[in-house]
Scaffold this motif. Structure first.
Motif, PDB file in Angstrom:
ATOM      1  N   GLN A  34     -28.680  33.075 -32.209  1.00 38.44           N
ATOM      2  CA  GLN A  34     -28.570  31.555 -32.821  1.00 38.44           C
ATOM      3  C   GLN A  34     -27.468  31.062 -32.295  1.00 38.44           C
ATOM      4  O   GLN A  34     -26.850  30.016 -32.504  1.00 38.44           O
ATOM      5  CB  GLN A  34     -29.464  31.262 -33.564  1.00 38.44           C
ATOM      6  N   VAL A  35     -26.365  32.060 -33.401  1.00 36.60           N
ATOM      7  CA  VAL A  35     -25.622  31.376 -33.971  1.00 36.60           C
ATOM      8  C   VAL A  35     -24.205  31.040 -33.674  1.00 36.60           C
ATOM      9  O   VAL A  35     -23.421  30.700 -32.848  1.00 36.60           O
ATOM     10  CB  VAL A  35     -24.282  31.749 -35.767  1.00 36.60           C
ATOM     11  N   TYR A  36     -24.287  33.026 -32.675  1.00 38.60           N
ATOM     12  CA  TYR A  36     -22.841  33.306 -32.291  1.00 38.60           C
ATOM     13  C   TYR A  36     -22.776  33.520 -30.805  1.00 38.60           C
ATOM     14  O   TYR A  36     -21.583  32.929 -29.616  1.00 38.60           O
ATOM     15  CB  TYR A  36     -22.734  34.721 -32.290  1.00 38.60           C
ATOM     16  N   CYS A  37     -23.918  33.217 -30.395  1.00 32.77           N
ATOM     17  CA  CYS A  37     -24.716  32.680 -28.266  1.00 32.77           C
ATOM     18  C   CYS A  37     -24.407  31.210 -28.500  1.00 32.77           C
ATOM     19  O   CYS A  37     -24.449  31.048 -27.511  1.00 32.77           O
ATOM     20  CB  CYS A  37     -25.602  33.364 -28.292  1.00 32.77           C
ATOM     21  N   GLU A  38     -25.629  30.901 -28.799  1.00 31.24           N
ATOM     22  CA  GLU A  38     -26.132  29.435 -28.804  1.00 31.24           C
ATOM     23  C   GLU A  38     -25.496  28.649 -29.138  1.00 31.24           C
ATOM     24  O   GLU A  38     -25.394  28.060 -28.228  1.00 31.24           O
ATOM     25  CB  GLU A  38     -28.052  29.253 -28.994  1.00 31.24           C
ATOM     26  N   GLU A  39     -25.144  28.805 -30.133  1.00 36.37           N
ATOM     27  CA  GLU A  39     -24.461  27.073 -31.038  1.00 36.37           C
ATOM     28  C   GLU A  39     -22.561  27.458 -30.439  1.00 36.37           C
ATOM     29  O   GLU A  39     -22.520  26.670 -30.425  1.00 36.37           O
ATOM     30  CB  GLU A  39     -24.747  27.551 -32.213  1.00 36.37           C
ATOM     31  N   LEU A  40     -22.481  28.764 -31.314  1.00 34.17           N
ATOM     32  CA  LEU A  40     -20.627  29.034 -30.855  1.00 34.17           C
ATOM     33  C   LEU A  40     -20.684  29.138 -30.065  1.00 34.17           C
ATOM     34  O   LEU A  40     -18.960  28.528 -29.160  1.00 34.17           O
ATOM     35  CB  LEU A  40     -20.593  29.071 -32.302  1.00 34.17           C
ATOM     36  N   GLY A  41     -21.067  29.523 -29.114  1.00 37.78           N
ATOM     37  CA  GLY A  41     -20.726  30.347 -28.432  1.00 37.78           C
ATOM     38  C   GLY A  41     -19.476  31.739 -27.499  1.00 37.78           C
ATOM     39  O   GLY A  41     -18.724  32.053 -26.768  1.00 37.78           O
ATOM     40  N   PHE A  42     -19.015  32.330 -29.179  1.00 40.10           N
ATOM     41  CA  PHE A  42     -18.701  33.435 -29.352  1.00 40.10           C
ATOM     42  C   PHE A  42     -18.513  34.695 -28.006  1.00 40.10           C
ATOM     43  O   PHE A  42     -18.419  35.209 -27.943  1.00 40.10           O
ATOM     44  CB  PHE A  42     -18.435  33.856 -31.237  1.00 40.10           C
ATOM     45  N   GLU A  43     -20.748  34.513 -27.897  1.00 37.30           N
ATOM     46  CA  GLU A  43     -20.528  36.270 -27.590  1.00 37.30           C
ATOM     47  C   GLU A  43     -21.950  35.145 -26.244  1.00 37.30           C
ATOM     48  O   GLU A  43     -22.546  34.817 -26.440  1.00 37.30           O
ATOM     49  CB  GLU A  43     -21.429  37.314 -28.333  1.00 37.30           C
ATOM     50  N   PRO A  44     -22.199  36.334 -25.153  1.00 39.73           N
ATOM     51  CA  PRO A  44     -23.028  35.790 -24.091  1.00 39.73           C
ATOM     52  C   PRO A  44     -24.407  35.996 -24.407  1.00 39.73           C
ATOM     53  O   PRO A  44     -24.880  36.595 -25.435  1.00 39.73           O
ATOM     54  CB  PRO A  44     -22.783  37.056 -23.270  1.00 39.73           C
ATOM     55  N   HIS A  45     -24.927  34.853 -24.048  1.00 38.73           N
ATOM     56  CA  HIS A  45     -26.724  35.466 -24.098  1.00 38.73           C
ATOM     57  C   HIS A  45     -27.587  36.142 -23.667  1.00 38.73           C
ATOM     58  O   HIS A  45     -26.761  36.767 -22.555  1.00 38.73           O
ATOM     59  CB  HIS A  45     -26.869  33.469 -23.608  1.00 38.73           C
ATOM     60  N   GLN A  46     -27.846  36.674 -24.459  1.00 38.24           N
ATOM     61  CA  GLN A  46     -29.103  37.940 -24.624  1.00 38.24           C
ATOM     62  C   GLN A  46     -30.480  38.002 -23.685  1.00 38.24           C
ATOM     63  O   GLN A  46     -30.995  36.483 -24.399  1.00 38.24           O
ATOM     64  CB  GLN A  46     -28.616  39.064 -24.998  1.00 38.24           C
ATOM     65  N   VAL A  47     -31.058  37.993 -22.903  1.00 36.16           N
ATOM     66  CA  VAL A  47     -32.286  38.275 -22.202  1.00 36.16           C
ATOM     67  C   VAL A  47     -33.651  37.850 -23.412  1.00 36.16           C
ATOM     68  O   VAL A  47     -33.924  37.388 -23.125  1.00 36.16           O
ATOM     69  CB  VAL A  47     -32.859  38.484 -20.850  1.00 36.16           C
ATOM     70  N   ASN A  48     -32.947  39.209 -24.523  1.00 33.71           N
ATOM     71  CA  ASN A  48     -34.274  39.229 -25.871  1.00 33.71           C
ATOM     72  C   ASN A  48     -33.586  38.183 -26.731  1.00 33.71           C
ATOM     73  O   ASN A  48     -33.971  38.309 -27.844  1.00 33.71           O
ATOM     74  CB  ASN A  48     -34.171  41.059 -26.164  1.00 33.71           C
ATOM     75  N   GLN A  49     -32.785  37.406 -27.210  1.00 38.52           N
ATOM     76  CA  GLN A  49     -32.275  36.711 -28.165  1.00 38.52           C
ATOM     77  C   GLN A  49     -32.093  37.453 -29.684  1.00 38.52           C
ATOM     78  O   GLN A  49     -32.354  36.618 -30.281  1.00 38.52           O
ATOM     79  CB  GLN A  49     -33.460  35.306 -27.824  1.00 38.52           C
ATOM     80  N   MET A  50     -31.109  38.481 -29.209  1.00 37.54           N
ATOM     81  CA  MET A  50     -30.520  38.935 -30.089  1.00 37.54           C
ATOM     82  C   MET A  50     -29.806  39.629 -29.760  1.00 37.54           C
ATOM     83  O   MET A  50     -28.923  40.789 -28.463  1.00 37.54           O
ATOM     84  CB  MET A  50     -31.612  41.340 -30.270  1.00 37.54           C
ATOM     85  N   GLU A  51     -28.600  39.387 -30.205  1.00 38.70           N
ATOM     86  CA  GLU A  51     -27.486  39.549 -30.032  1.00 38.70           C
ATOM     87  C   GLU A  51     -26.656  40.978 -30.814  1.00 38.70           C
ATOM     88  O   GLU A  51     -26.912  41.393 -32.128  1.00 38.70           O
ATOM     89  CB  GLU A  51     -25.998  38.596 -31.282  1.00 38.70           C
ATOM     90  N   GLN A  52     -25.873  41.944 -30.856  1.00 41.86           N
ATOM     91  CA  GLN A  52     -26.292  43.299 -31.135  1.00 41.86           C
ATOM     92  C   GLN A  52     -24.758  43.700 -30.082  1.00 41.86           C
ATOM     93  O   GLN A  52     -23.706  43.842 -29.008  1.00 41.86           O
ATOM     94  CB  GLN A  52     -27.130  44.515 -30.391  1.00 41.86           C
ATOM     95  N   ASP A  53     -23.987  45.385 -30.433  1.00 51.08           N
ATOM     96  CA  ASP A  53     -23.085  45.826 -30.355  1.00 51.08           C
ATOM     97  C   ASP A  53     -22.617  46.992 -30.669  1.00 51.08           C
ATOM     98  O   ASP A  53     -23.638  46.969 -31.881  1.00 51.08           O
ATOM     99  CB  ASP A  53     -21.274  45.134 -30.683  1.00 51.08           C
ATOM    100  N   GLU A  54     -21.726  48.058 -30.223  1.00 49.99           N
ATOM    101  CA  GLU A  54     -21.934  49.382 -30.820  1.00 49.99           C
ATOM    102  C   GLU A  54     -21.351  49.252 -32.138  1.00 49.99           C
ATOM    103  O   GLU A  54     -22.028  50.189 -32.688  1.00 49.99           O
ATOM    104  CB  GLU A  54     -21.002  49.955 -30.241  1.00 49.99           C
ATOM    105  N   ALA A  55     -20.924  48.531 -32.693  1.00 50.12           N
ATOM    106  CA  ALA A  55     -20.737  48.627 -34.257  1.00 50.12           C
ATOM    107  C   ALA A  55     -22.054  49.144 -34.983  1.00 50.12           C
ATOM    108  O   ALA A  55     -22.003  49.245 -36.668  1.00 50.12           O
ATOM    109  CB  ALA A  55     -19.326  47.536 -34.905  1.00 50.12           C
ATOM    110  N   ASP A  56     -22.991  47.909 -35.052  1.00 49.01           N
ATOM    111  CA  ASP A  56     -24.647  47.974 -35.316  1.00 49.01           C
ATOM    112  C   ASP A  56     -24.962  49.865 -35.811  1.00 49.01           C
ATOM    113  O   ASP A  56     -26.213  49.559 -36.437  1.00 49.01           O
ATOM    114  CB  ASP A  56     -25.580  47.312 -34.285  1.00 49.01           C
TER     115      ASP A  56
END
Length: 251
Positions: A34-56
């Protein structure tokens, strides 16, 4: 005193929750989307609406709960060294590249497994702009019931609480210190609470003006203001670091 009012605000309105189960991690990733993808545009939108990366995969996470509404309104994570690749660089090292004034050196006791990186701190827009109200689980928008509280004071108390929460997790892991990429302005604000982050690299352009900062366990415990120390103690009482992640990180 401002420190007293902020800690009181936090304890009245918020609670930190360790995201140690799958359904809680899902809430973390959805807030980040919601914050990094939809609002700020820092990361690409995901179909499942969950922002994740390898560090998680080698991180611990916590959520911020707004008590009056029961809504999760923020999150933060602490990246630990990767047991599978103990010499792999932290994300902030990649961002800073040659401008970083810090060297991890096993011979001097500064191997990466003794440190962590605070990242992905996110607070939903409804609480950064509280006049808009809060999005409830049923899809309705409700105004915040804060009585006589100035809503503008809630945001700094939230950021402070999240930093203290993830710091508590780092202390529980036995880390020597943690790093964070942040705006110099935020570092100055945290300094006012006795959280003395030291700048360890030049300012870079990374989602705005950011610089790498470091704080040691001893610096935090020696300088933290009394009211913030009390808040840290209370947060520590609320948090339990998942045993599975302790084992996974090799600690």
């Amino acid at each position: 005193m401002i420190h007293q009012s902020l800690t009181d605000l936090f304890q009245t309105h918020f609670e930190v929750i360790p995201a140690d189960e799958e359904h809680l991690l899902e809430k973390v990733y959805r807030i980040r989307h919601q914050v990094y993808c939809e609002e700020l545009g820092f990361e690409p939108h995901q179909v499942n609406q969950m922002e994740q990366d390898e560090a998680d995969k080698h991180s611990i996470h916590c959520l911020l709960l707004h008590k009056p509404t029961g809504v999760y309104v923020g999150c933060v994570r602490l990246i630990l060294s990767d047991q599978r690749a103990p010499d792999a660089v932290f994300p902030f090292e990649k961002t800073c590249a040659q401008s970083l004034r810090w060297v991890f050196d096993k011979s001097t006791g500064t191997c990466r497994k003794r440190y962590g990186e605070i990242s992905r701190l996110a607070i939903i827009s409804e609480f950064r702009r509280p006049r808009h109200g809060v999005l409830m689980a049923n899809g309705s928008i409700e105004k915040l019931d804060m009585g006589d509280v100035d809503a503008r004071k809630l945001f700094p108390s939230m950021a402070l609480g999240l930093y203290l929460a993830i710091t508590a997790m780092g202390l529980d892991q036995g880390l020597d210190g943690v790093f964070a990429m942040m705006e110099p302005r935020l570092a100055r604000q945290l300094h006012g609470f006795g959280i003395h982050f030291e700048q360890v690299g030049d300012v870079v352009e990374h989602r705005g003006v950011r610089a790498p900062y470091y704080i040691s366990r001893h610096s935090l415990l020696d300088n933290l203001k009394l009211e913030c120390r009390n808040l840290l103690t209370r947060i520590q009482d609320c948090l339990t670091v998942p045993q599975a992640l302790v084992l996974k990180s090799g600690r």
